[in-house]
Design a protein around this motif. Structure first.
Motif, mmCIF file in Angstrom:
data_model
loop_
_atom_site.group_PDB
_atom_site.id
_atom_site.type_symbol
_atom_site.label_atom_id
_atom_site.label_comp_id
_atom_site.label_asym_id
_atom_site.label_seq_id
_atom_site.Cartn_x
_atom_site.Cartn_y
_atom_site.Cartn_z
ATOM 1 N N LEU A 68 31.136 1.420 9.938
ATOM 2 C CA LEU A 68 31.551 2.548 10.773
ATOM 3 C C LEU A 68 31.893 2.094 12.195
ATOM 4 C CD1 LEU A 68 28.874 5.144 9.605
ATOM 5 C CD2 LEU A 68 31.306 5.134 9.001
ATOM 6 N N ASN A 69 32.436 0.883 12.311
ATOM 7 C CA ASN A 69 32.773 0.269 13.597
ATOM 8 C C ASN A 69 31.533 0.115 14.479
ATOM 9 O OD1 ASN A 69 34.668 -0.973 15.353
ATOM 10 N ND2 ASN A 69 34.797 0.888 16.574
ATOM 11 N N TYR A 70 30.399 -0.112 13.862
ATOM 12 C CA TYR A 70 29.184 -0.550 14.534
ATOM 13 C C TYR A 70 28.865 -1.955 14.031
ATOM 14 C CZ TYR A 70 27.917 4.225 16.064
ATOM 15 O OH TYR A 70 27.883 5.472 16.650
ATOM 16 N N LEU A 71 28.313 -2.786 14.899
ATOM 17 C CA LEU A 71 27.773 -4.072 14.474
ATOM 18 C C LEU A 71 26.273 -3.916 14.248
ATOM 19 C CD1 LEU A 71 27.786 -7.163 14.053
ATOM 20 C CD2 LEU A 71 27.394 -7.370 16.528
ATOM 21 N N PHE A 72 25.808 -4.286 13.064
ATOM 22 C CA PHE A 72 24.385 -4.285 12.747
ATOM 23 C C PHE A 72 23.912 -5.732 12.650
ATOM 24 C CE2 PHE A 72 25.734 -0.134 11.447
ATOM 25 C CZ PHE A 72 24.630 0.689 11.595
ATOM 26 N N ILE A 73 22.806 -6.047 13.320
ATOM 27 C CA ILE A 73 22.158 -7.347 13.164
ATOM 28 C C ILE A 73 20.748 -7.094 12.662
ATOM 29 C CG2 ILE A 73 23.582 -8.415 14.948
ATOM 30 C CD1 ILE A 73 21.182 -8.320 16.826
ATOM 31 N N MET A 74 20.331 -7.897 11.654
ATOM 32 C CA MET A 74 19.064 -7.668 10.966
ATOM 33 C C MET A 74 18.380 -9.005 10.737
ATOM 34 S SD MET A 74 21.117 -5.289 8.307
ATOM 35 C CE MET A 74 22.481 -6.422 8.626
ATOM 36 N N GLY A 75 17.135 -9.111 11.118
ATOM 37 C CA GLY A 75 16.382 -10.346 10.946
ATOM 38 C C GLY A 75 15.167 -10.350 11.827
ATOM 39 N N GLY A 76 15.115 -11.301 12.786
ATOM 40 C CA GLY A 76 13.971 -11.367 13.670
ATOM 41 C C GLY A 76 14.135 -12.437 14.730
ATOM 42 N N PHE A 135 19.390 -13.912 12.441
ATOM 43 C CA PHE A 135 19.871 -12.596 12.050
ATOM 44 C C PHE A 135 21.010 -12.742 11.046
ATOM 45 C CE2 PHE A 135 17.860 -11.554 16.068
ATOM 46 C CZ PHE A 135 17.303 -10.317 15.821
ATOM 47 N N SER A 136 21.162 -11.756 10.195
ATOM 48 C CA SER A 136 22.381 -11.571 9.419
ATOM 49 C C SER A 136 23.104 -10.352 9.985
ATOM 50 C CB SER A 136 22.074 -11.363 7.933
ATOM 51 O OG SER A 136 21.588 -12.561 7.360
ATOM 52 N N THR A 137 24.410 -10.280 9.786
ATOM 53 C CA THR A 137 25.206 -9.234 10.414
ATOM 54 C C THR A 137 25.961 -8.427 9.369
ATOM 55 O OG1 THR A 137 27.200 -10.593 10.685
ATOM 56 C CG2 THR A 137 25.544 -10.708 12.433
ATOM 57 N N ALA A 138 26.310 -7.210 9.754
ATOM 58 C CA ALA A 138 27.158 -6.345 8.922
ATOM 59 C C ALA A 138 27.908 -5.405 9.853
ATOM 60 C CB ALA A 138 26.336 -5.551 7.912
ATOM 61 N N LEU A 165 29.521 -14.190 17.037
ATOM 62 C CA LEU A 165 28.141 -14.076 17.523
ATOM 63 C C LEU A 165 27.325 -15.195 16.889
ATOM 64 C CD1 LEU A 165 25.984 -12.275 19.035
ATOM 65 C CD2 LEU A 165 25.570 -11.230 16.808
ATOM 66 N N GLN A 166 26.560 -15.910 17.703
ATOM 67 C CA GLN A 166 25.663 -16.923 17.155
ATOM 68 C C GLN A 166 24.486 -16.221 16.501
ATOM 69 O OE1 GLN A 166 24.730 -20.231 19.737
ATOM 70 N NE2 GLN A 166 22.863 -20.718 18.609
ATOM 71 N N LYS A 167 24.453 -16.263 15.186
ATOM 72 C CA LYS A 167 23.486 -15.454 14.451
ATOM 73 C C LYS A 167 22.149 -16.142 14.270
ATOM 74 C CE LYS A 167 24.299 -14.915 10.129
ATOM 75 N NZ LYS A 167 24.910 -14.504 8.865
ATOM 76 N N GLU A 168 22.081 -17.433 14.540
ATOM 77 C CA GLU A 168 20.793 -18.119 14.477
ATOM 78 C C GLU A 168 20.732 -19.176 15.562
ATOM 79 O OE1 GLU A 168 18.220 -19.033 10.861
ATOM 80 O OE2 GLU A 168 19.214 -20.955 11.197
ATOM 81 N N SER A 169 19.603 -19.236 16.244
ATOM 82 C CA SER A 169 19.355 -20.257 17.258
ATOM 83 C C SER A 169 18.089 -21.005 16.887
ATOM 84 C CB SER A 169 19.208 -19.614 18.644
ATOM 85 O OG SER A 169 18.776 -20.562 19.600
ATOM 86 N N LEU A 170 18.218 -22.317 16.692
ATOM 87 C CA LEU A 170 17.078 -23.150 16.323
ATOM 88 C C LEU A 170 16.511 -23.901 17.505
ATOM 89 C CD1 LEU A 170 18.490 -24.659 13.007
ATOM 90 C CD2 LEU A 170 17.110 -22.608 13.304
ATOM 91 N N THR A 171 17.201 -23.838 18.647
ATOM 92 C CA THR A 171 16.762 -24.553 19.840
ATOM 93 C C THR A 171 16.622 -23.559 20.988
ATOM 94 O OG1 THR A 171 18.990 -25.033 20.657
ATOM 95 C CG2 THR A 171 18.065 -26.551 19.031
ATOM 96 N N THR A 172 16.270 -24.064 22.132
ATOM 97 C CA THR A 172 16.132 -23.203 23.306
ATOM 98 C C THR A 172 17.456 -22.994 24.024
ATOM 99 O OG1 THR A 172 15.577 -25.130 24.677
ATOM 100 C CG2 THR A 172 13.741 -23.915 23.652
ATOM 101 N N ALA A 173 18.552 -23.548 23.481
ATOM 102 C CA ALA A 173 19.863 -23.429 24.134
ATOM 103 C C ALA A 173 20.765 -22.441 23.399
ATOM 104 C CB ALA A 173 20.539 -24.797 24.215
ATOM 105 N N GLY A 174 20.183 -21.443 22.772
ATOM 106 C CA GLY A 174 20.977 -20.482 22.018
ATOM 107 C C GLY A 174 21.887 -19.652 22.917
#
Length: 562
Positions: free
Chosen positions: A289-297, A283-286, A243-252
């Motif tokens: 329990l076989n769930y993907l968590f993404i946290m950030g903004g 976002f950072s990821t974790a 997963l691309q966890k950070e996009s700095l451009t408009t082509a994320g």
């Protein structure tokens, strides 16, 4: 044989038959008491529902008032029929078709028991409506049970009579009825009547929706049952996900791509997309329990020309394919490390998330550490990083400090900004305390100006770089000793890597591929990348449902026997 021998043999057979008859009568009495007890149990478990049967004052079903409609013949119209006495009606049935579907009736047909010989079988504890539904399915291929009130007594009867095909059809009808309002009562019912198949069905539903049902159901379950439900979520084969966890451009790239974990073959495919519409995010990821968590903004418009970063967090359930919003960390973090211990996520370090500009010399990592409880969907602060008086160096390519979890402890590694020294810290979850581990990586004669990865179990592995290329070294948690340094191919590594079964998977934008490093040996290979340019990715494992999973009853016509 002499006459005396005949008499002796005959006496033994009569004695055995008498003993069996006495046992059968005792069993009938026990079943009658069990039937009454089950009715009382039904009243306790389902106080709003009546014991299955014709409602008071309603017209009887045709088969109830017409004995001829309670006769079920197989292929032989002249064959002998077995009279089965249920409560409150009796049925005449051809034993052969029942024996093909039911292990109970198969044993009855082969045993030469008195019931089979005399043509009478008493099943007073079985409701007539449930037995009628079974006969309709066995002899006519018809299945008409649609409500929980009708299904449960049929499930109980079919479980007692060992009718696996009929039970499978019951599960297809029951699955759409499962919900938070009845799953616990159904689980108790399955345990009370001794039906492991129903128990497995309800546990499968609870497991697939483990955190979605946290507030009303699963957070209140016994710890042993919750652990069982968590293990059930890992039945499918592991998939390597990116997963691309950070996009700095408009082509994320908003897609979450996955493929079979090597050495299994298979290409990348898109499993889902990020649950928001934005051009830029961090976002950072974790994985918990076989769930993907993404946290950030992510960045959203504010006014005609303005923008603001909105704090957000989500979890993805690979068993249902659904995203859900969750509580966001209390600190506005960017590029922070995460670790998972004892069903909790820890957010460590990072810096202020207010824009996607590069950090400058005044930027410092957060010392505050937060812990997320998925059962309560709540963050809380724990002991801060012991970094008073100095700051960690900042990187735009990695979450810092680097974090990993092992044996109910969290290990973090970062570079002290002022001195360049590599500091390895351990956080004890039980005591909520930090300590520095010595010797430091700098004292281990490892020239690693850049740090890429910290992970593994025992030992922990560290991947970094210097002017000559990339290197990997190890740290033994048990002996507090650093291992030898080994060279790796020179290439840029970015994002959040994954260590599994002694292999490190990490994105290499320079090579345009996923670098696979044997942490214990000299081998390095390249894995074809997902169908988008690599930039700042997170790699992790998720277990998706088995392809052969029949939940939903695909391929079976509603109301018909397959």
């Amino acid at each position: 044989m002499p006459p005396r021998g005949l008499r002796a043999a005959s006496g033994k057979r009569l004695s055995g038959a008498a003993a069996w008859l006495a046992w059968a009568r005792l069993t009938m009495h026990v079943l009658a008491h069990l039937s009454r007890a089950l009715r009382q149990l039904w009243a306790l478990l389902f106080p709003s529902q009546k014991w299955p049967g014709r409602a008071s004052g309603s017209l009887p079903e045709p088969w109830e008032s017409c004995p001829e409609q309670r006769v079920y013949r197989g292929g032989d119209p002249e064959g002998k029929l077995l009279m089965v006495h249920t409560w409150p009606y009796s049925f005449q049935v051809d034993l052969a078709p029942l024996a093909e579907e039911s292990a109970y009736f198969q044993a009855l047909s082969r045993s030469g028991m008195q019931e089979a010989a005399e043509g009478h079988l008493r099943l007073d504890h079985v409701p007539s409506g449930a037995f009628h539904a079974i006969l309709q399915w066995v002899f006519g291929g018809r299945f008409g049970l649609q409500t929980e009130e009708d299904l449960l007594p049929a499930v109980q009867a079919a479980s007692y009579l060992v009718l696996p095909g009929f039970l499978d059809r019951c599960w297809v009808a029951l699955r759409p009825l499962l919900g938070p309002q009845n799953c616990l009562s159904l689980l108790h019912f399955a345990e009370a009547v001794g039906c492991p198949e129903l128990q497995a069905e309800v546990c499968g539903y609870l497991s697939a929706n483990l955190l979605e049902l946290a507030a009303p159901v699963t957070r209140h379950l016994a710890p042993q049952l919750r652990e069982k439900l968590a293990r059930l979520r890992l039945q499918g084969p592991p998939q390597l996900c990116v997963l691309q966890k950070e996009s700095l451009t408009t082509a994320g790239q908003r897609g979450l791509y996955c493929r079979p974990l090597p050495p299994e073959e298979g290409g990348w495919h898109c499993a889902t997309h990020l649950p928001f519409q934005a051009e830029k995010w961090s976002f950072s990821t974790a994985q918990l329990l076989n769930y993907l968590f993404i946290m950030g903004g992510y960045r959203e418009k504010r006014g005609a020309r303005g923008f603001i970063f909105r704090m957000a967090a989500f979890r993805y359930n690979p068993l249902t394919g659904v995203w859900h919003p969750t509580a966001a960390p209390q600190k506005r973090r960017r590029h922070f490390g995460t670790a998972v211990v004892a069903h909790h996520i820890y957010a460590i370090g990072g810096w202020y998330l207010g824009s996607l500009l590069a950090p400058d010399s005044s930027t410092c990592l957060y010392a505050a550490v937060e812990r997320y409880d998925p059962w309560a969907d709540r963050w809380a602060f724990v002991s801060s990083l012991p970094t008073g008086g100095f700051s960690f160096a900042i990187s735009l390519s990695h979450d810092l400090p680097l974090c990993t979890a092992h044996a109910r402890a969290i290990y973090t590694l970062g570079t002290v900004q002022r001195t360049g020294e590599k500091l390895l810290l351990r956080y004890d979850v039980g005591t909520d305390s930090w300590q520095e581990l010595l010797p430091t990586l700098t004292q281990a004669d490892a020239d690693l100006p850049g740090l890429y990865f910290l992970g593994g179990t025992e030992p922990l592995f560290v991947v970094g770089s210097n002017s000559r290329g990339n290197v990997v070294t190890s740290f033994s948690v048990a002996s507090c000793q650093w291992g030898p340094v080994r060279a790796l191919p020179k290439c840029g590594l970015a994002g959040q890597g994954l260590a599994v079964e002694g292999l490190l998977y990490m994105a290499s934008p320079d090579l345009g591929a996923i670098l696979v490093v044997d942490l214990a040996g000299p081998d390095c290979t390249l894995l074809p990348p997902p169908p988008f340019p690599l930039c700042y990715e997170s790699l992790f494992l998720l277990h998706f449902p088995l392809e052969a999973d029949s939940r939903g009853g695909a391929g079976e016509q509603e109301g018909e026997k397959p």
